[in-house]
Write a protein that holds these residues in place. Structure first.
Motif, mmCIF file in Angstrom:
data_model
loop_
_atom_site.group_PDB
_atom_site.id
_atom_site.type_symbol
_atom_site.label_atom_id
_atom_site.label_comp_id
_atom_site.label_asym_id
_atom_site.label_seq_id
_atom_site.Cartn_x
_atom_site.Cartn_y
_atom_site.Cartn_z
ATOM 1 N N SER A 23 26.888 17.080 5.670
ATOM 2 C CA SER A 23 26.932 17.584 7.033
ATOM 3 C C SER A 23 26.808 16.394 7.962
ATOM 4 C CB SER A 23 25.786 18.563 7.264
ATOM 5 O OG SER A 23 25.740 18.902 8.624
ATOM 6 N N TYR A 24 27.632 16.360 8.984
ATOM 7 C CA TYR A 24 27.542 15.252 9.946
ATOM 8 C C TYR A 24 26.537 15.564 11.042
ATOM 9 C CZ TYR A 24 31.731 12.986 8.102
ATOM 10 O OH TYR A 24 32.623 12.337 7.313
ATOM 11 N N ASP A 25 26.478 16.835 11.427
ATOM 12 C CA ASP A 25 25.691 17.170 12.606
ATOM 13 C C ASP A 25 24.457 18.008 12.297
ATOM 14 O OD1 ASP A 25 26.979 19.400 11.799
ATOM 15 O OD2 ASP A 25 28.166 19.693 13.616
ATOM 16 N N LEU B 183 28.302 22.523 7.353
ATOM 17 C CA LEU B 183 28.577 21.761 6.149
ATOM 18 C C LEU B 183 30.065 21.455 6.098
ATOM 19 C CD1 LEU B 183 26.400 23.513 3.436
ATOM 20 C CD2 LEU B 183 26.208 21.163 4.252
ATOM 21 N N VAL B 184 30.377 20.184 6.053
ATOM 22 C CA VAL B 184 31.771 19.766 5.976
ATOM 23 C C VAL B 184 32.227 19.798 4.517
ATOM 24 C CG1 VAL B 184 33.278 17.789 6.292
ATOM 25 C CG2 VAL B 184 31.665 18.406 8.071
ATOM 26 N N VAL B 185 31.304 19.463 3.629
ATOM 27 C CA VAL B 185 31.548 19.598 2.192
ATOM 28 C C VAL B 185 30.461 20.516 1.650
ATOM 29 C CG1 VAL B 185 31.596 18.411 -0.017
ATOM 30 C CG2 VAL B 185 32.613 17.328 2.001
ATOM 31 N N PRO C 262 44.417 21.101 3.779
ATOM 32 C CA PRO C 262 44.800 20.998 5.185
ATOM 33 C C PRO C 262 43.886 20.031 5.938
ATOM 34 C CG PRO C 262 43.712 23.080 4.774
ATOM 35 C CD PRO C 262 43.878 22.419 3.450
ATOM 36 N N SER C 263 44.287 19.699 7.134
ATOM 37 C CA SER C 263 43.520 18.774 7.953
ATOM 38 C C SER C 263 42.112 19.325 8.207
ATOM 39 C CB SER C 263 44.249 18.574 9.279
ATOM 40 O OG SER C 263 43.697 17.482 9.942
ATOM 41 N N GLY C 264 41.126 18.454 8.075
ATOM 42 C CA GLY C 264 39.756 18.863 8.360
ATOM 43 C C GLY C 264 39.067 19.567 7.212
ATOM 44 N N SER C 265 39.687 19.543 6.023
ATOM 45 C CA SER C 265 39.089 20.279 4.913
ATOM 46 C C SER C 265 38.033 19.451 4.176
ATOM 47 C CB SER C 265 40.170 20.732 3.948
ATOM 48 O OG SER C 265 40.943 19.634 3.532
ATOM 49 N N GLY C 266 37.863 18.210 4.558
ATOM 50 C CA GLY C 266 36.787 17.414 3.982
ATOM 51 C C GLY C 266 37.219 16.418 2.918
ATOM 52 N N LYS C 267 38.519 16.160 2.830
ATOM 53 C CA LYS C 267 39.010 15.230 1.807
ATOM 54 C C LYS C 267 38.526 13.809 2.062
ATOM 55 C CE LYS C 267 43.252 16.003 2.998
ATOM 56 N NZ LYS C 267 43.147 16.889 4.168
ATOM 57 N N THR C 268 38.760 13.341 3.290
ATOM 58 C CA THR C 268 38.348 11.976 3.612
ATOM 59 C C THR C 268 36.839 11.823 3.467
ATOM 60 O OG1 THR C 268 40.209 11.738 5.115
ATOM 61 C CG2 THR C 268 38.361 10.241 5.432
ATOM 62 N N THR C 269 36.121 12.851 3.877
ATOM 63 C CA THR C 269 34.665 12.793 3.773
ATOM 64 C C THR C 269 34.239 12.579 2.318
ATOM 65 O OG1 THR C 269 34.537 14.272 5.655
ATOM 66 C CG2 THR C 269 32.560 14.043 4.323
ATOM 67 N N CYS C 270 34.865 13.282 1.401
ATOM 68 C CA CYS C 270 34.545 13.104 -0.016
ATOM 69 C C CYS C 270 34.842 11.675 -0.465
ATOM 70 C CB CYS C 270 35.364 14.068 -0.871
ATOM 71 S SG CYS C 270 34.791 15.742 -0.746
ATOM 72 N N ASP D 151 43.520 6.901 0.667
ATOM 73 C CA ASP D 151 43.457 7.965 1.662
ATOM 74 C C ASP D 151 44.791 8.044 2.403
ATOM 75 O OD1 ASP D 151 42.768 9.910 3.374
ATOM 76 O OD2 ASP D 151 41.069 8.870 4.293
ATOM 77 N N GLU D 152 45.584 8.990 2.053
ATOM 78 C CA GLU D 152 46.912 9.170 2.647
ATOM 79 C C GLU D 152 47.639 7.847 2.812
ATOM 80 O OE1 GLU D 152 47.271 12.008 5.684
ATOM 81 O OE2 GLU D 152 45.267 12.805 5.391
ATOM 82 N N PRO D 153 47.806 7.119 1.730
ATOM 83 C CA PRO D 153 48.365 5.771 1.867
ATOM 84 C C PRO D 153 49.814 5.775 2.316
ATOM 85 C CG PRO D 153 48.225 6.367 -0.452
ATOM 86 C CD PRO D 153 47.556 7.464 0.311
ATOM 87 N N THR E 19 45.834 13.384 0.047
ATOM 88 C CA THR E 19 47.080 13.626 0.773
ATOM 89 C C THR E 19 47.059 15.040 1.331
ATOM 90 O OG1 THR E 19 49.480 13.667 0.608
ATOM 91 C CG2 THR E 19 48.255 14.413 -1.308
ATOM 92 N N HIS E 20 47.882 15.297 2.327
ATOM 93 C CA HIS E 20 48.102 16.702 2.594
ATOM 94 C C HIS E 20 49.562 17.072 2.398
ATOM 95 C CE1 HIS E 20 47.493 15.347 6.991
ATOM 96 N NE2 HIS E 20 48.727 15.165 6.676
ATOM 97 N N ASP E 21 50.241 16.221 1.660
ATOM 98 C CA ASP E 21 51.613 16.503 1.283
ATOM 99 C C ASP E 21 51.608 17.062 -0.137
ATOM 100 O OD1 ASP E 21 54.131 16.360 0.204
ATOM 101 O OD2 ASP E 21 54.709 14.587 1.368
#
Ligand SMILES: Nc1ncnc2c1ncn2[C@@H]1O[C@H](COP(=O)(O)OP(=O)(O)OP(=O)(O)O)[C@@H](O)[C@H]1O
Ligand SMILES: [Mg+2]
Lengths: 367, 415
Positions: free
Chosen positions: A19-21, A25-27, A45-53, A166-168, A199-201
């Motif tokens: 959780s950031y805030d 819970l983001v993850v 999808p965007s904002g689903s917590g991939k980058t956070t993981c 991360d989405e290279p 990725t989100h592709d």
């Protein structure tokens, strides 16, 4: 159901929450085992917590709860520079004030490697991505695809066992992207490294990965090999997210022996394979892939159920025909048929009968 | 194919090159018209005044224009020549003309620059210009015995040509001897070179202090969330909104020996009542107050550079195995170089030319070169002020050139 082809657990997320805030819970309770040498993709999808993981794994974010282990070592308290994880960032993050060679030398210098050894490794890494001639260029003098390769080479030059991406390929055009997908895959195989790829592709995820973790809302919806993900989605989100999907909503009328009868909104009933529906009276979404729908029901095995459809739109796409139909009150039912010999072009307004094998209709949760 | 060698033409048959040139010329003319007002403005307010300064620093015709006859004699004879009767006759003619036109003062001013205290000699002689009858030498000596002094004649010789390097000589603590040779002035009178060097050293010191203070602030500004960053930015800019005089005065209130800081220290028993720290009306005062005033000029360029450094670079460095210190030193610091360069340049150039603050809080040893320029201006010695200004300009240009050599001018991001 998810296949677990690798029994060793190189990377383990054990009940990880983030959780950031302190409010959301983001993850949420992430459990994930990644085998050594595996190519695992986080898709969502965007904002689903991939980058956070990914950031938790790399050490730039701390897990609010839970434990992450790398090669059986808990790494929650290991600072990022001691994790030895290679990372490729979406915007490459090549140091603009250094040449390509200096960029690659950086991870080796901070490890105190001698000059000769460094040069040899840099040359090898550059050759690996076919950029041998560019050592003296600045990143700004490279095209997007070339920068991408350098970023890749930099993440690999210090022999990281685990590489995060991360989405290279996010910033590249379609053709270059497909080419790079192939190259990354090739490097993964030849070097035997473990790759966690974000990725989100979905096309990218399906073509490159050993396994794909589909994220939504901080939860892994399904973790499976690409074919299984496409053929056997475990819930409506995955069915919807991966590939094109037709959905018909209805109510379970009967469920037994791996078969469910679903009554659709217009009163017709169809057979479907129950996936995550359990009892009579439950609402459901039946998911059918467009290419699994047959417009010539005679070709189906006897006893297969067919349903009435009205052609709304017919699009000629060369190798395939794409037809939009009205089926059981839904105007968004799409079928794809191969432009094969004897395949007729349908006209809007035409009434036809379509059908599908019952195992291709999957009764899923109603979202 | 031979087509490559054929002249390409436009659709209506004109050569393509000519058409292109014409099209571009029109665009260029329009662009020029757009910038013309600015060009005129810059010319009027910048180029011309600077040209004027440079001209004034080598040109002063106060003597040569008003005493043409004796100036001619000087031109005809070698330096160090004893003034003969012809010289005195010429001088007498000039004095009579000057007395009639009431311009003796102007000529005297010019000579006075080269030989102080010769003004009174001139005014006195001009008043008695009617008494100047042959033999002239005796007539002059009768008015004042100083007319026999070679120093006076050397001073007049120096002043006799409108174009002169004397002001630069004086600025470099040199003077002309009676025989016209150049040598350094007496040790106790050498002020300019030492002050020049001190000005550059103090400016460098102020620049370094500003850099050290501004770096963390700018970093904080660049990384803080928007709302807090804005508040901090207001605090940074606050000095710009208050009058320079008010700010300087408040420093006086703080720093003077009966001021807030000293009183607080005495009250806390850190220092005794007789050990109050001299923090103002000296060099320390100049440094403290100028650092405060110039700080925003360092913070703003630094901030503008830091704000656009993506955090990805630092992360990349860390993931590649660099400690946070190495990341700072090898990645962050070099990326802020354009900001540091621009800030240092601004602060240094402003500091070198600063005048008000040293004048108010500098006391005797906190004066800078500009205060000397101001001194000469107040004495209407424009040429000397111009020469000193030009030296300042040259110093800054040299530093600019050095900067370009060492760091590269494209590594400068002003705003
Ligand atoms: N530093 C942060 N502070 C607060 N919230 C954040 C922070 N970073 C991410 N989030 C939030 O966490 C959630 C997940 O973000 P994350 O970056 O992991 O998504 P993602 O799956 O990588 O999305 P994308 O595909 O757009 O990159 C989002 O709702 C985002 O707003
Ligand atoms: Mg992301």
């Amino acid at each position: 159901m998810s296949s677990e082809p690798h029994n060793d657990s190189f990377v383990v997320f054990d009940h990880v929450q983030k959780s950031y805030d302190g409010e959301t819970l983001v993850v949420k309770d992430l459990n994930l085992r990644i085998g050594k040498g595996e190519f695992l993709t986080m898709l969502g999808p965007s904002g689903s917590g991939k980058t956070t993981c990914l950031m938790m794994l790399a050490g730039f974010e701390t897990a609010t709860h839970g434990e992450i282990t790398l090669d059986n070592q808990p790494i929650n308290r290991v600072p990022p520079h001691k994790r030895g994880i290679g990372m490729v960032f979406q915007n490459y993050a090549l140091f603009p004030h250094m040449t390509v060679g200096e960029n690659l030398a950086f991870p080796l210098e901070v490890r105190g490697m001698g000059r000769d050894e460094r040069e040899a490794k840099i040359a090898r890494a550059l050759d690996m991505v076919q950029m041998g001639k560019f050592a003296n260029r600045r990143p700004a003098q490279l095209s997007g695809g070339q920068q991408q390769r350098i970023a890749l080479a930099r993440a690999l030059v210090f022999d990281a066992k685990l590489v995060l991406m991360d989405e290279p390929l996010g910033a590249l055009d379609k053709q270059l992207r497909e080419h790079m997908q192939f190259e990354i895959k090739h490097l993964h195989e030849s070097l035997g490294i473990t790759v966690v790829y974000v990725t989100h592709d979905q096309g990218e995820a399906l073509t490159m990965s050993d396994r794909v973790a589909v994220f939504n809302d901080g939860v892994i919806q399904q973790l499976a090999a690409p074919a299984e993900l496409y053929e056997a989605p475990q819930n409506s989100f995955v069915a919807q997210f991966i590939g094109e999907n037709n959905k018909l909503s209805g109510i379970i009328e009967e469920i037994a022996d791996g078969r469910a009868r679903v009554r659709l909104a217009t009163g017709e009933t169809i057979d479907a394979t129950p996936v995550n529906v359990r009892e009579k009276g439950q609402k459901t979404l039946v998911s059918i892939r467009p290419e699994r729908v047959e417009v010539k029901p005679e070709a189906l095995p006897p006893g297969t159920q067919t349903i009435e459809a009205e052609v709304l739109e017919f699009i000629y796409m060369g190798d395939i025909f794409r037809t939009r139909l009205r089926v059981a009150g839904s105007d968004e039912f799409v079928i794809k048929s191969r432009n094969a010999q004897g395949q007729r072009q349908l006209r809007p307004g035409e009434k036809i009968r379509i059908g599908w094998a019952p195992q291709d209709a999957r009764a899923l949760d109603p979202l | 194919m031979t087509a490559a060698h054929q002249t390409l033409t436009t659709a209506d048959g004109r050569p393509l090159k000519a058409a292109l040139v014409r099209a571009q010329r029109r665009a260029r003319r329009r662009a020029f018209l757009l910038v013309a007002p600015l060009l005129v403005f810059v010319l009027l307010t910048f180029v011309i005044p600077i040209g004027q300064i440079l001209y004034r620093s080598v040109h002063h015709d106060g003597f040569s224009a008003n005493a043409p006859a004796v100036s001619e004699w000087f031109a005809a004879t070698a330096p160090g020549t004893e003034p003969d009767e012809a010289a005195f006759a010429a001088l007498a003619a000039d004095f009579k003309a000057m007395q009639a036109a009431r311009t003796a003062g102007v000529a005297a001013t010019r000579v006075n620059y080269t030989l102080p205290e010769s003004r009174s000699l001139f005014t006195k002689t001009a008043r008695s210009a009617d008494d100047l009858v042959p033999p002239y030498r005796e007539a002059f000596l009768a008015i004042d015995a100083k007319w026999a002094s070679p120093a006076v004649w050397q001073a007049m010789r120096s002043s006799s040509s409108a174009y002169t390097g004397d002001f630069y000589l004086a600025s470099a603590d040199f003077e002309r001897a009676e025989d016209g040779s150049i040598h350094r002035v007496e040790e106790t009178q050498r002020i300019y070179v030492q002050l020049y060097l001190k000005t550059f050293a103090l400016s460098a010191l102020i620049t370094v202090i500003c850099l050290l203070l501004a770096f963390p602030v700018a970093h904080l500004l660049a990384t803080l969330p928007m709302a807090k960053a804005n508040l901090l930015m207001i605090l940074v800019l606050l000095p710009f909104w208050t009058s320079l005089l008010v700010r300087t005065t408040s420093w006086i209130v703080l720093l003077q020996s009966q001021g807030v800081i000293n009183s607080a220290l005495v009250a806390m028993g850190v220092i005794g009542d007789d050990g109050r720290l001299p923090m103002i009306y000296n060099q320390a005062g100049t440094i403290i107050v100028m650092t405060h005033i110039l700080l925003p000029f360092m913070i703003l360029p630094l901030y503008s550079v830091m704000r656009v450094i993506p955090p990805g670079y630092a992360r990349a460095a860390r993931s590649l195995g660099a400690t946070s210190w190495t990341t700072f030193r090898r990645i962050y610091l070099p990326l802020t170089l354009p900001g540091m360069g621009a800030g240092a340049m601004l602060v240094f150039i402003l500091a070198v030319g600063y005048y008000i603050t040293p004048a108010l809080v500098g006391g005797a040893d906190g004066q800078l070169f500009s205060n000397m320029i101001q001194f000469h201006m107040s004495k209407s010695n424009w040429s000397m002020a111009a020469a000193l200004s030009s030296l300042l300009l040259v110093g800054v240009l040299i530093l600019y050139w050095l900067y370009d050599k060492l760091i590269g001018i494209d590594n400068l991001k002003l705003g």
